[in-house]
Design a protein around this motif. Structure first.
Motif, PDB file in Angstrom:
ATOM      1  N   LEU A 158     -56.611 -12.536 -22.984  1.00  0.00           N
ATOM      2  CA  LEU A 158     -56.455 -11.612 -24.104  1.00  0.00           C
ATOM      3  C   LEU A 158     -55.084 -10.956 -24.085  1.00  0.00           C
ATOM      4  O   LEU A 158     -54.416 -10.844 -25.120  1.00  0.00           O
ATOM      5  CB  LEU A 158     -57.555 -10.545 -24.044  1.00  0.00           C
ATOM      6  CG  LEU A 158     -57.584  -9.502 -25.165  1.00  0.00           C
ATOM      7  CD1 LEU A 158     -57.928 -10.151 -26.497  1.00  0.00           C
ATOM      8  CD2 LEU A 158     -58.584  -8.402 -24.837  1.00  0.00           C
ATOM      9  N   MET A 159     -54.650 -10.542 -22.911  1.00  0.00           N
ATOM     10  CA  MET A 159     -53.350  -9.889 -22.779  1.00  0.00           C
ATOM     11  C   MET A 159     -52.202 -10.868 -23.006  1.00  0.00           C
ATOM     12  O   MET A 159     -51.193 -10.523 -23.643  1.00  0.00           O
ATOM     13  CB  MET A 159     -53.223  -9.266 -21.390  1.00  0.00           C
ATOM     14  CG  MET A 159     -54.102  -8.065 -21.157  1.00  0.00           C
ATOM     15  SD  MET A 159     -53.504  -6.608 -22.035  1.00  0.00           S
ATOM     16  CE  MET A 159     -54.621  -5.378 -21.371  1.00  0.00           C
ATOM     17  N   VAL A 160     -52.313 -12.080 -22.475  1.00  0.00           N
ATOM     18  CA  VAL A 160     -51.240 -13.069 -22.609  1.00  0.00           C
ATOM     19  C   VAL A 160     -50.935 -13.339 -24.071  1.00  0.00           C
ATOM     20  O   VAL A 160     -49.772 -13.496 -24.473  1.00  0.00           O
ATOM     21  CB  VAL A 160     -51.606 -14.372 -21.868  1.00  0.00           C
ATOM     22  CG1 VAL A 160     -50.689 -15.515 -22.296  1.00  0.00           C
ATOM     23  CG2 VAL A 160     -51.498 -14.168 -20.370  1.00  0.00           C
ATOM     24  N   GLN A 161     -51.969 -13.404 -24.897  1.00  0.00           N
ATOM     25  CA  GLN A 161     -51.767 -13.670 -26.315  1.00  0.00           C
ATOM     26  C   GLN A 161     -50.863 -12.621 -26.956  1.00  0.00           C
ATOM     27  O   GLN A 161     -50.036 -12.933 -27.811  1.00  0.00           O
ATOM     28  CB  GLN A 161     -53.116 -13.714 -27.046  1.00  0.00           C
ATOM     29  CG  GLN A 161     -54.054 -14.806 -26.571  1.00  0.00           C
ATOM     30  CD  GLN A 161     -53.486 -16.184 -26.801  1.00  0.00           C
ATOM     31  OE1 GLN A 161     -52.837 -16.751 -25.913  1.00  0.00           O
ATOM     32  NE2 GLN A 161     -53.678 -16.740 -27.976  1.00  0.00           N
ATOM     33  N   PHE A 162     -51.033 -11.385 -26.559  1.00  0.00           N
ATOM     34  CA  PHE A 162     -50.210 -10.307 -27.113  1.00  0.00           C
ATOM     35  C   PHE A 162     -48.815 -10.303 -26.516  1.00  0.00           C
ATOM     36  O   PHE A 162     -47.833 -10.067 -27.219  1.00  0.00           O
ATOM     37  CB  PHE A 162     -50.894  -8.963 -26.874  1.00  0.00           C
ATOM     38  CG  PHE A 162     -51.931  -8.622 -27.903  1.00  0.00           C
ATOM     39  CD1 PHE A 162     -51.624  -7.817 -28.984  1.00  0.00           C
ATOM     40  CD2 PHE A 162     -53.212  -9.122 -27.790  1.00  0.00           C
ATOM     41  CE1 PHE A 162     -52.574  -7.504 -29.934  1.00  0.00           C
ATOM     42  CE2 PHE A 162     -54.176  -8.820 -28.737  1.00  0.00           C
ATOM     43  CZ  PHE A 162     -53.853  -8.008 -29.816  1.00  0.00           C
ATOM     44  N   PRO A 196     -54.834  -4.343 -27.223  1.00  0.00           N
ATOM     45  CA  PRO A 196     -55.554  -5.106 -26.195  1.00  0.00           C
ATOM     46  C   PRO A 196     -55.939  -4.271 -24.990  1.00  0.00           C
ATOM     47  O   PRO A 196     -56.971  -4.517 -24.361  1.00  0.00           O
ATOM     48  CB  PRO A 196     -54.564  -6.214 -25.812  1.00  0.00           C
ATOM     49  CG  PRO A 196     -53.231  -5.701 -26.201  1.00  0.00           C
ATOM     50  CD  PRO A 196     -53.466  -4.863 -27.421  1.00  0.00           C
ATOM     51  N   LEU A 197     -55.125  -3.266 -24.635  1.00  0.00           N
ATOM     52  CA  LEU A 197     -55.481  -2.399 -23.521  1.00  0.00           C
ATOM     53  C   LEU A 197     -56.768  -1.636 -23.821  1.00  0.00           C
ATOM     54  O   LEU A 197     -57.630  -1.482 -22.947  1.00  0.00           O
ATOM     55  CB  LEU A 197     -54.344  -1.411 -23.236  1.00  0.00           C
ATOM     56  CG  LEU A 197     -53.086  -1.982 -22.572  1.00  0.00           C
ATOM     57  CD1 LEU A 197     -52.008  -0.917 -22.480  1.00  0.00           C
ATOM     58  CD2 LEU A 197     -53.400  -2.540 -21.189  1.00  0.00           C
ATOM     59  N   THR A 198     -56.906  -1.167 -25.053  1.00  0.00           N
ATOM     60  CA  THR A 198     -58.131  -0.467 -25.443  1.00  0.00           C
ATOM     61  C   THR A 198     -59.324  -1.406 -25.415  1.00  0.00           C
ATOM     62  O   THR A 198     -60.412  -1.044 -24.965  1.00  0.00           O
ATOM     63  CB  THR A 198     -57.972   0.136 -26.852  1.00  0.00           C
ATOM     64  OG1 THR A 198     -56.838   0.997 -26.880  1.00  0.00           O
ATOM     65  CG2 THR A 198     -59.209   0.917 -27.247  1.00  0.00           C
ATOM     66  N   THR A 199     -59.122  -2.638 -25.884  1.00  0.00           N
ATOM     67  CA  THR A 199     -60.200  -3.626 -25.871  1.00  0.00           C
ATOM     68  C   THR A 199     -60.638  -3.932 -24.449  1.00  0.00           C
ATOM     69  O   THR A 199     -61.833  -3.981 -24.150  1.00  0.00           O
ATOM     70  CB  THR A 199     -59.737  -4.923 -26.565  1.00  0.00           C
ATOM     71  OG1 THR A 199     -59.309  -4.619 -27.894  1.00  0.00           O
ATOM     72  CG2 THR A 199     -60.863  -5.930 -26.622  1.00  0.00           C
ATOM     73  N   VAL A 200     -59.675  -4.137 -23.565  1.00  0.00           N
ATOM     74  CA  VAL A 200     -59.993  -4.404 -22.159  1.00  0.00           C
ATOM     75  C   VAL A 200     -60.730  -3.216 -21.545  1.00  0.00           C
ATOM     76  O   VAL A 200     -61.706  -3.390 -20.804  1.00  0.00           O
ATOM     77  CB  VAL A 200     -58.706  -4.720 -21.375  1.00  0.00           C
ATOM     78  CG1 VAL A 200     -58.969  -4.693 -19.868  1.00  0.00           C
ATOM     79  CG2 VAL A 200     -58.158  -6.077 -21.781  1.00  0.00           C
ATOM     80  N   ALA A 201     -60.283  -2.004 -21.857  1.00  0.00           N
ATOM     81  CA  ALA A 201     -60.927  -0.807 -21.305  1.00  0.00           C
ATOM     82  C   ALA A 201     -62.378  -0.710 -21.755  1.00  0.00           C
ATOM     83  O   ALA A 201     -63.271  -0.390 -20.953  1.00  0.00           O
ATOM     84  CB  ALA A 201     -60.151   0.440 -21.733  1.00  0.00           C
ATOM     85  N   ILE A 202     -62.634  -0.989 -23.030  1.00  0.00           N
ATOM     86  CA  ILE A 202     -64.001  -0.905 -23.545  1.00  0.00           C
ATOM     87  C   ILE A 202     -64.884  -1.976 -22.917  1.00  0.00           C
ATOM     88  O   ILE A 202     -66.018  -1.712 -22.494  1.00  0.00           O
ATOM     89  CB  ILE A 202     -64.006  -1.026 -25.082  1.00  0.00           C
ATOM     90  CG1 ILE A 202     -63.329   0.193 -25.713  1.00  0.00           C
ATOM     91  CG2 ILE A 202     -65.431  -1.165 -25.612  1.00  0.00           C
ATOM     92  CD1 ILE A 202     -63.175   0.108 -27.211  1.00  0.00           C
ATOM     93  N   TYR A 203     -64.365  -3.196 -22.851  1.00  0.00           N
ATOM     94  CA  TYR A 203     -65.131  -4.274 -22.221  1.00  0.00           C
ATOM     95  C   TYR A 203     -65.406  -3.959 -20.751  1.00  0.00           C
ATOM     96  O   TYR A 203     -66.533  -4.141 -20.256  1.00  0.00           O
ATOM     97  CB  TYR A 203     -64.373  -5.597 -22.334  1.00  0.00           C
ATOM     98  CG  TYR A 203     -64.683  -6.394 -23.572  1.00  0.00           C
ATOM     99  CD1 TYR A 203     -65.990  -6.778 -23.857  1.00  0.00           C
ATOM    100  CD2 TYR A 203     -63.679  -6.783 -24.447  1.00  0.00           C
ATOM    101  CE1 TYR A 203     -66.281  -7.515 -24.990  1.00  0.00           C
ATOM    102  CE2 TYR A 203     -63.948  -7.517 -25.587  1.00  0.00           C
ATOM    103  CZ  TYR A 203     -65.257  -7.894 -25.857  1.00  0.00           C
ATOM    104  OH  TYR A 203     -65.536  -8.624 -26.968  1.00  0.00           O
TER     105      TYR A 203
END
Length: 278
Positions: A158-162, A196-203
């Motif tokens: 997910l992070m690499v894409q950004f 993406p940081l927010t998405t990772v944090a929520i997941y």
């Protein structure tokens, strides 16, 4: 033609309302049942005849020495460590794969992606043996280390894409100004990864909060129990304390619901645009 479109919209909305009511009914029953006394739990009435907070009061005190407050603190300690670890290490790993050039980079990235196809049950025995030999069983480290060492292939991908979508000219400008590789990551890349940081944090928060399987595998001391293991204490071989279980399970999902609904916009943005970067 206009009347046909209006009629179609009406039918669509009615259908959506009925489907929504069908899906939300079990949740409503769950909420209202938590306020019912034990004698009413088997009744067909949706609303309690007699409202009571008895299930919440008695359910909160699992034993004389342990309450769900202790379980919440234990779970928050695990979850917050995992969130910070996943956000930092996955973004750092993604920066390496997305920006730096090193030998066999594509090979190692492919290896990381291949781990997505491995179910956790495949590696659980070897992981348990490893943690047991390291003396980490009955501690929180087996629950924290996977999140603090990259966070997993999904987070890295997910992070690499950004990272790949950020113009490299920013890196070159920073290098001209004398920035080091880590300074470029911290000052240029990281601030641009809000979604993406927010998405990772929520997941990371929700997965850690709901990770009953790993918790029951590695934690055996009641004082170290999480919310999920605390709920399990309400179930024994002779009786399931349904009222307390319904009430405490409802309380247990409140932190995850608050996090999701307060950061829903960033979460949807991160998921929706992850496939458009790079």
């Amino acid at each position: 033609m206009k009347n046909n479109k209006t009629t179609k919209k009406i039918f669509d909305h009615v259908g959506l309302i009925l489907l929504s009511a069908l899906m939300i009914f079990p949740v409503l029953w769950w909420v209202f049942a938590s306020f019912k006394p034990s004698g009413e739990l088997t009744s067909t009435n949706l609303l309690p005849v007699r409202w009571t907070l008895e299930n919440y009061i008695k359910g909160w005190h699992v034993t004389q020495d342990l309450t769900f407050g202790r379980f919440f603190l234990n779970t928050l300690l695990i979850v917050l460590t995992n969130v910070v670890g996943a956000v930092f290490t996955s973004s750092l790993a993604a920066y390496g794969f997305g920006r730096l050039n090193f030998k066999f980079k594509n090979f190692w990235f492919a290896v990381v992606m291949m781990t997505l196809m491995l179910p956790s049950q495949v590696t659980v025995v070897s992981q348990y043996i490893m943690y047991s030999k390291m003396g980490l069983v009955n501690t929180y480290l087996p629950l924290n280390l996977p999140y603090c060492l990259g966070g997993g292939a999904f987070f890295i991908f997910l992070m690499v894409q950004f990272v790949r979508g950020i113009p490299k000219e920013l890196d070159e400008s920073a290098k001209i100004d004398g920035s080091t590789t880590f300074q470029i990551y911290a000052r240029i890349i990281l601030p641009l990864l809000k979604a993406p940081l927010t998405t990772v944090a929520i997941y990371a928060f929700t997965w850690s909060w709901d990770d009953f399987y790993s918790q029951i595998l590695y934690i055996s001391t009641p004082a170290k129990y999480t919310v999920g293991l605390g709920l399990r204490m309400l179930i024994d071989a002779w009786e399931i304390q349904w009222g307390k279980l319904l009430a405490m399970s409802l309380v247990s999902i409140i932190p995850a619901l608050i996090l999701f609904f307060t950061r829903q916009k960033d979460f949807v943005e991160g998921v929706a645009t992850s496939g458009l970067k790079g």
